[in-house]
Design an enzyme around this catalytic site. Structure first.
Site, short mmCIF file in Angstrom:
data_model
loop_
_atom_site.label_atom_id
_atom_site.label_comp_id
_atom_site.label_asym_id
_atom_site.label_seq_id
_atom_site.Cartn_x
_atom_site.Cartn_y
_atom_site.Cartn_z
N SER A 1 0.85 -1.19 0.00
CA SER A 1 0.00 0.00 0.00
C SER A 1 0.88 1.23 0.00
O SER A 1 2.09 1.14 -0.21
CB SER A 1 -0.88 0.00 1.26
OG SER A 1 -0.08 0.28 2.39
N HIS A 2 0.27 2.39 0.29
CA HIS A 2 1.01 3.62 0.53
C HIS A 2 1.00 3.97 2.02
O HIS A 2 1.29 5.10 2.39
CB HIS A 2 0.42 4.78 -0.28
CG HIS A 2 0.63 4.63 -1.76
ND1 HIS A 2 0.24 5.59 -2.66
CD2 HIS A 2 1.20 3.63 -2.50
CE1 HIS A 2 0.54 5.19 -3.89
NE2 HIS A 2 1.12 4.00 -3.81
N GLY A 3 0.63 3.02 2.87
CA GLY A 3 0.70 3.23 4.30
C GLY A 3 -0.56 3.83 4.89
O GLY A 3 -1.65 3.77 4.31
#
Length: 447
Positions: free
Chosen positions: A277-279
């Site tokens: 993911s992107h966090g």
């Protein structure tokens, strides 16, 4: 010989009576629970008494569930009926796939309404078959509902791939200026006391869940998945929403697992497994010189893995307002770029100019953050605004090691004020002491 059939008949009747009494006894002890068999039993099989949940199976209203037929009207009719009574249940039964168009389910409903998804719900197959007179920005909207639970063990499949592959998407052609709307899968708008539990969701065209203008939101035990390169497929996005709990869930996608926008406060995120993911992000905030506020946000007891960012605060130059009272605690990183990052120079193009105002970031705690990072980026990056430096950042008990390669010993700090309260790996000695004089002379951080 004459008496044996009579004995058998009597024995059979006794068994039937015992089964009926057992079922009645079970209903008496369980009719206050929302889940499992009491909701899933079709109403024709067990007519509910006045104090039971009233179940409205969408098939009762003409839904076919073959994955091809448009079942939108059946869902709308089931909603209208279940919404008007106390303890109403709209049932999406197991074993069926229902295709429904972009729809707004409008409340308020009577108390304790349940939207029970045990089967599968899908939208039209892509933009080519999406009706022109239907919104392309949202698929299923719950508007002005109160005390509603969206739960079950079924699947909501957004069928997003044709949307991701539109030529206007950023990863396809960055210079295309035409509108590029893609629908949010599930949106709650101006709704209160919402529970989302047990749902599986995959491949939304855009955000999977979005909450706007809501209060008292509890999300638990959900599973969201989309490919790592699917654009803008945030798992859960909240905006102008407060008193939010997100617990015990697994999210992997092509953008933030959870993104927290402006106007959010009292947010507790716990036991999330996030990635690829992107966090988990606060922001982006302050776009188009807007005022943005977010406060009292906690992310704890979670895992972030194989992600472009870990825990992130991102703001645009030129905004105003404040992010304050944020705690990131007991988070395990696995091969994450930028495990700890504040980016007050967030920009999606190469021509963002320097501005003289910014969203102020203050009172941020990072503690017990451990694991491994991707050495392509520093494990700690605190890039704070020239106009509004970050203040009161505390870092304690951080242990971040490279997943492969050499240790990065140079965390990046810019205008970041705070303290390292315990030895960290790597040492974050670049934090500035004291309080910046520039913040005493302006009011950019007022919310």
């Amino acid at each position: 010989m004459v008496g044996r059939p009579s004995i058998l008949v009597f024995y059979f009747i006794s068994i039937v009576i015992a089964v009926i009494m057992s079922a009645a006894h079970a209903r008496h002890h369980h009719h206050h629970h929302h889940r499992n068999s009491q909701i899933s039993v079709p109403p024709e099989a067990s007519p509910p008494s006045s104090d039971d949940w009233r179940v409205y199976d969408v098939r009762m209203f003409g839904a076919i569930g073959d994955g091809v037929t448009d079942d939108t009207d059946a869902f709308k009719n089931a909603w209208e009926n279940a919404c008007q009574i106390d303890s109403g249940v709209l049932l999406v039964p197991y074993g069926y796939t229902f295709m429904i168009q972009s729809t707004i389910f409008t409340g308020p409903c009577q108390s304790a309404f349940v939207f029970q998804v045990d089967g599968t719900i899908i939208p039209p197959a892509g933009p080519e078959v999406w009706p022109e007179n239907y919104s392309r920005r949202q698929w299923l909207v719950f508007y002005r509902v109160n005390e509603m639970a969206l739960r079950g063990h079924g699947l909501i499949d957004g069928r997003g791939e044709p949307w991701w592959n539109l030529p206007c998407k950023p990863h396809k052609a960055r210079n295309v200026r035409e509108p590029c709307d893609s629908p949010v899968a599930i949106r709650f708008f101006m709704s209160n006391n919402i529970t989302v539990e047990g749902i599986r969701m995959k491949n939304s065209p855009q955000f999977h869940f979005r909450f706007d203008g809501c209060q008292n939101v509890h999300i638990q035990s959900i599973y969201i998945t989309a490919p790592p390169l699917s654009p803008n497929t945030d798992g859960i996005h909240i905006e102008n929403t407060n008193n939010v709990e997100i617990y015990n869930s697994v999210i992997s996608n092509g953008d933030d697992c959870v993104s927290i926008g402006s106007g959010c406060y009292d947010v507790d995120i716990r036991n999330i497994t996030c990635g690829p993911s992107h966090g988990i992000s606060i922001g982006s905030l302050g776009k188009h010189n807007s005022r943005a506020c977010a406060s009292n946000i906690t992310v704890r007891d979670s895992v972030i893995k194989n992600s472009d960012n870990g825990v992130r605060i991102k703001t645009w130059q030129g905004g105003s307002g404040a992010v304050s009272g944020v705690t990131f605690r007991k988070i395990h990183m696995e091969n994450v770029r930028n495990p700890i990052i504040i980016d007050q120079f967030y920009c999606l193009t190469k021509d963002c100019s320097n501005r003289t105002s910014a969203v102020q970031v203050s009172d941020i705690e990072y503690s017990e953050i451990k694991g491994t990072y991707d050495v392509r980026s520093p494990p700690v990056r605190l890039a704070c605004s020239d106009a509004a430096p970050c203040t009161n950042i505390t870092i304690a008990d951080v242990e971040l090691l490279p997943s492969r390669g050499d240790l990065v010993l140079d965390p990046f700090c810019w205008n970041a004020y705070g303290e390292m309260r315990a030895l960290t790996i790597p040492p974050v000695a670049c934090l500035l002491e004291g309080f910046p004089r520039s913040l005493l002379e302006n009011d950019v951080g007022i919310c």
